[in-house]
Design a protein around this motif. Sequence first.
Motif, PDB file in Angstrom:
ATOM      1  N   ALA A   7      36.784  82.935  41.976  1.00 41.28           N
ATOM      2  CA  ALA A   7      38.076  83.163  41.312  1.00 41.28           C
ATOM      3  C   ALA A   7      39.024  81.997  41.566  1.00 41.28           C
ATOM      4  CB  ALA A   7      38.687  84.472  41.794  1.00 41.28           C
ATOM      5  N   LEU A   8      39.005  81.480  42.783  1.00 43.74           N
ATOM      6  CA  LEU A   8      39.856  80.329  43.110  1.00 43.74           C
ATOM      7  C   LEU A   8      39.406  79.095  42.336  1.00 43.74           C
ATOM      8  CD1 LEU A   8      41.913  78.700  44.769  1.00 43.74           C
ATOM      9  CD2 LEU A   8      40.171  78.518  46.564  1.00 43.74           C
ATOM     10  N   LEU A   9      38.098  78.798  42.345  1.00 39.98           N
ATOM     11  CA  LEU A   9      37.603  77.597  41.685  1.00 39.98           C
ATOM     12  C   LEU A   9      37.792  77.664  40.170  1.00 39.98           C
ATOM     13  CD1 LEU A   9      34.359  77.079  43.792  1.00 39.98           C
ATOM     14  CD2 LEU A   9      36.424  75.669  43.850  1.00 39.98           C
ATOM     15  N   ALA A  10      37.879  78.891  39.634  1.00 35.32           N
ATOM     16  CA  ALA A  10      38.149  79.060  38.199  1.00 35.32           C
ATOM     17  C   ALA A  10      39.636  79.046  37.891  1.00 35.32           C
ATOM     18  CB  ALA A  10      37.533  80.374  37.709  1.00 35.32           C
ATOM     19  N   GLY A  11      40.480  78.894  38.911  1.00 35.89           N
ATOM     20  CA  GLY A  11      41.922  78.841  38.703  1.00 35.89           C
ATOM     21  C   GLY A  11      42.556  80.187  38.431  1.00 35.89           C
ATOM     22  N   LEU A  12      41.916  81.267  38.877  1.00 32.26           N
ATOM     23  CA  LEU A  12      42.402  82.615  38.565  1.00 32.26           C
ATOM     24  C   LEU A  12      43.227  83.228  39.690  1.00 32.26           C
ATOM     25  CD1 LEU A  12      39.115  83.952  36.928  1.00 32.26           C
ATOM     26  CD2 LEU A  12      41.172  83.135  35.763  1.00 32.26           C
ATOM     27  N   VAL A  13      43.158  82.675  40.894  1.00 28.66           N
ATOM     28  CA  VAL A  13      43.959  83.175  42.017  1.00 28.66           C
ATOM     29  C   VAL A  13      44.445  81.989  42.844  1.00 28.66           C
ATOM     30  CG1 VAL A  13      42.746  85.399  42.181  1.00 28.66           C
ATOM     31  CG2 VAL A  13      41.913  83.441  43.486  1.00 28.66           C
ATOM     32  N   PRO A  14      45.600  82.132  43.509  1.00 32.43           N
ATOM     33  CA  PRO A  14      46.083  81.061  44.386  1.00 32.43           C
ATOM     34  C   PRO A  14      45.194  80.939  45.627  1.00 32.43           C
ATOM     35  CG  PRO A  14      47.842  82.606  43.806  1.00 32.43           C
ATOM     36  CD  PRO A  14      46.568  83.241  43.401  1.00 32.43           C
ATOM     37  N   PRO A  15      45.142  79.757  46.240  1.00 28.29           N
ATOM     38  CA  PRO A  15      44.288  79.552  47.412  1.00 28.29           C
ATOM     39  C   PRO A  15      44.557  80.524  48.548  1.00 28.29           C
ATOM     40  CG  PRO A  15      45.056  77.450  46.563  1.00 28.29           C
ATOM     41  CD  PRO A  15      45.780  78.502  45.789  1.00 28.29           C
ATOM     42  N   ASP A  16      45.825  80.778  48.871  1.00 31.24           N
ATOM     43  CA  ASP A  16      46.126  81.665  49.990  1.00 31.24           C
ATOM     44  C   ASP A  16      45.686  83.097  49.713  1.00 31.24           C
ATOM     45  OD1 ASP A  16      47.149  79.590  51.446  1.00 31.24           O
ATOM     46  OD2 ASP A  16      49.249  80.027  50.995  1.00 31.24           O
ATOM     47  N   ASN A  17      45.792  83.539  48.469  1.00 28.92           N
ATOM     48  CA  ASN A  17      45.338  84.888  48.111  1.00 28.92           C
ATOM     49  C   ASN A  17      43.833  85.008  48.265  1.00 28.92           C
ATOM     50  OD1 ASN A  17      48.024  84.880  47.287  1.00 28.92           O
ATOM     51  ND2 ASN A  17      47.649  86.178  45.514  1.00 28.92           N
ATOM     52  N   ALA A  18      43.117  83.983  47.824  1.00 26.21           N
ATOM     53  CA  ALA A  18      41.663  83.999  47.955  1.00 26.21           C
ATOM     54  C   ALA A  18      41.254  84.028  49.421  1.00 26.21           C
ATOM     55  CB  ALA A  18      41.059  82.781  47.262  1.00 26.21           C
ATOM     56  N   ALA A  19      41.888  83.194  50.234  1.00 28.07           N
ATOM     57  CA  ALA A  19      41.550  83.150  51.660  1.00 28.07           C
ATOM     58  C   ALA A  19      41.840  84.482  52.344  1.00 28.07           C
ATOM     59  CB  ALA A  19      42.325  82.026  52.344  1.00 28.07           C
ATOM     60  N   GLU A  29      36.619  72.121  62.763  1.00 32.02           N
ATOM     61  CA  GLU A  29      36.654  73.437  62.127  1.00 32.02           C
ATOM     62  C   GLU A  29      37.896  73.523  61.250  1.00 32.02           C
ATOM     63  OE1 GLU A  29      36.398  76.641  64.916  1.00 32.02           O
ATOM     64  OE2 GLU A  29      34.539  75.896  65.833  1.00 32.02           O
ATOM     65  N   HIS A  30      37.758  74.217  60.108  1.00 29.29           N
ATOM     66  CA  HIS A  30      38.848  74.293  59.150  1.00 29.29           C
ATOM     67  C   HIS A  30      39.079  75.737  58.730  1.00 29.29           C
ATOM     68  CE1 HIS A  30      38.146  69.968  58.841  1.00 29.29           C
ATOM     69  NE2 HIS A  30      36.884  70.236  58.566  1.00 29.29           N
ATOM     70  N   GLY A  31      40.306  76.030  58.318  1.00 24.73           N
ATOM     71  CA  GLY A  31      40.611  77.325  57.754  1.00 24.73           C
ATOM     72  C   GLY A  31      40.030  77.456  56.352  1.00 24.73           C
ATOM     73  N   LEU A  32      39.989  78.673  55.852  1.00 24.43           N
ATOM     74  CA  LEU A  32      39.375  78.922  54.555  1.00 24.43           C
ATOM     75  C   LEU A  32      40.096  78.204  53.413  1.00 24.43           C
ATOM     76  CD1 LEU A  32      38.528  82.718  54.773  1.00 24.43           C
ATOM     77  CD2 LEU A  32      36.887  80.871  54.444  1.00 24.43           C
ATOM     78  N   THR A  33      41.426  78.220  53.433  1.00 26.82           N
ATOM     79  CA  THR A  33      42.177  77.597  52.339  1.00 26.82           C
ATOM     80  C   THR A  33      41.826  76.118  52.221  1.00 26.82           C
ATOM     81  OG1 THR A  33      43.990  79.175  52.637  1.00 26.82           O
ATOM     82  CG2 THR A  33      44.474  77.173  51.408  1.00 26.82           C
ATOM     83  N   TRP A  34      41.837  75.422  53.352  1.00 23.78           N
ATOM     84  CA  TRP A  34      41.520  73.990  53.343  1.00 23.78           C
ATOM     85  C   TRP A  34      40.076  73.766  52.944  1.00 23.78           C
ATOM     86  CZ3 TRP A  34      38.256  70.303  55.148  1.00 23.78           C
ATOM     87  CH2 TRP A  34      38.697  68.973  55.102  1.00 23.78           C
ATOM     88  N   ARG A  54      35.278 104.482  51.966  1.00 22.37           N
ATOM     89  CA  ARG A  54      35.668 103.080  52.091  1.00 22.37           C
ATOM     90  C   ARG A  54      36.471 102.629  50.876  1.00 22.37           C
ATOM     91  NH1 ARG A  54      33.109 101.812  56.543  1.00 22.37           N
ATOM     92  NH2 ARG A  54      34.070  99.771  56.611  1.00 22.37           N
ATOM     93  N   GLY A  55      36.254 103.283  49.735  1.00 20.89           N
ATOM     94  CA  GLY A  55      37.033 102.947  48.553  1.00 20.89           C
ATOM     95  C   GLY A  55      36.544 101.677  47.891  1.00 20.89           C
ATOM     96  N   HIS A  56      36.598 101.661  46.590  1.00 19.94           N
ATOM     97  CA  HIS A  56      36.095 100.512  45.842  1.00 19.94           C
ATOM     98  C   HIS A  56      37.079 100.143  44.728  1.00 19.94           C
ATOM     99  CE1 HIS A  56      32.551 101.421  48.088  1.00 19.94           C
ATOM    100  NE2 HIS A  56      32.464 102.600  47.523  1.00 19.94           N
ATOM    101  N   ALA A  57      38.368 100.211  45.030  1.00 23.62           N
ATOM    102  CA  ALA A  57      39.381  99.963  44.002  1.00 23.62           C
ATOM    103  C   ALA A  57      39.341  98.515  43.530  1.00 23.62           C
ATOM    104  CB  ALA A  57      40.765 100.311  44.543  1.00 23.62           C
ATOM    105  N   GLU A  58      38.915  97.599  44.411  1.00 20.20           N
ATOM    106  CA  GLU A  58      38.944  96.183  44.037  1.00 20.20           C
ATOM    107  C   GLU A  58      37.599  95.540  44.355  1.00 20.20           C
ATOM    108  OE1 GLU A  58      42.168  92.597  44.085  1.00 20.20           O
ATOM    109  OE2 GLU A  58      41.974  93.801  45.874  1.00 20.20           O
ATOM    110  N   LEU A  59      36.572  95.953  43.631  1.00 28.54           N
ATOM    111  CA  LEU A  59      35.290  95.291  43.743  1.00 28.54           C
ATOM    112  C   LEU A  59      35.378  93.922  43.078  1.00 28.54           C
ATOM    113  CD1 LEU A  59      32.738  98.123  42.904  1.00 28.54           C
ATOM    114  CD2 LEU A  59      33.022  96.985  45.095  1.00 28.54           C
ATOM    115  N   LEU A  60      34.664  92.957  43.657  1.00 29.44           N
ATOM    116  CA  LEU A  60      34.646  91.602  43.139  1.00 29.44           C
ATOM    117  C   LEU A  60      36.056  90.995  43.141  1.00 29.44           C
ATOM    118  CD1 LEU A  60      31.937  92.096  40.371  1.00 29.44           C
ATOM    119  CD2 LEU A  60      31.698  90.943  42.578  1.00 29.44           C
ATOM    120  N   ALA A  61      36.419  90.215  42.150  1.00 27.62           N
ATOM    121  CA  ALA A  61      37.685  89.486  42.145  1.00 27.62           C
ATOM    122  C   ALA A  61      38.086  89.248  40.704  1.00 27.62           C
ATOM    123  CB  ALA A  61      37.521  88.155  42.896  1.00 27.62           C
TER     124      ALA A  61
END
Length: 266
Positions: A24-36, A59-64, A191-198
């Motif tokens: 979703a991030l690489l497709a430009g559909l979500v901001p980096p911090d949201n994806a991380a 070592e790096h954080g996910l956003t970077w 566990r709930g599945h309200a937001e499967l995938l992205a």
Amino acid sequence: MLATPADNPYEEPRSGRLTAWGNALLAGLVPPDNAAAAVLGEDETHRVTGLPGDADGDEHGLTWALGRLRALGARGLRLALPDAGHPLGLTGPAEFNTRAMGVGEAVLAVGLPIGLVPEIEVYGPAGDQAVRVLWRCGTVDDGPPAGVPSLHEAERELADGLREATLLLTRLDVAGAGPEALRALEAYRRRGHAELLAPGYSPRAVRVLESARQISALLAIALRGHGAAVSASEMAARREVLAPLVQTARRAQVAAYNSLVDEPRG
């Protein structure tokens, strides 16, 4: 203590979260911090090491790290869920495949010969545990992922598999295994599945993933013999009977997560 997906079959694989939200991030559909944040979930930390240009111990954080993968030319991510004898989603080489099979999951970059294998550390006292994840990068071969069906094929396989699973589980009397089996199934459902995938994934991909996870949960209950008086020989026979359905569910999960990069979008 290092954990693998088999430790809790009701958990979404962390490689699945990284694949979905990374795509979703690489497709430009979500901001980096949201994806991380979505990849992190309830874990304490996720770090990435071994990217091209890294020194030993970097070592790096996910956003970077996700931004670095994009800058290096990654167009998307694919999930792999291998196990012994089934290198599902992998492309080689043997060294990377062996590491991925050891933990049962990995993520492969699309357009870039890099794969990531998670080291999942669970620590702390029972009831108050935390999770740290270190994603180790390695070189992967450029080739088609092993054993991954199309989304259409996965949906058809699941429909056949669900009918077969229902008959087999009824015959094995899993439904009558006792209150422990019911608690295990209810734990999965809660566990709930309200937001499967992205964002960006199709309703069909969500439908396939949900069906695959439901079958996986039922099979996990059957294979653990919750509450039932099942002998060792009976359990071995049960594993042999249910093994093809386990693979069907895993293939469908991989197809769903990978569909954002593998399926044409109309």
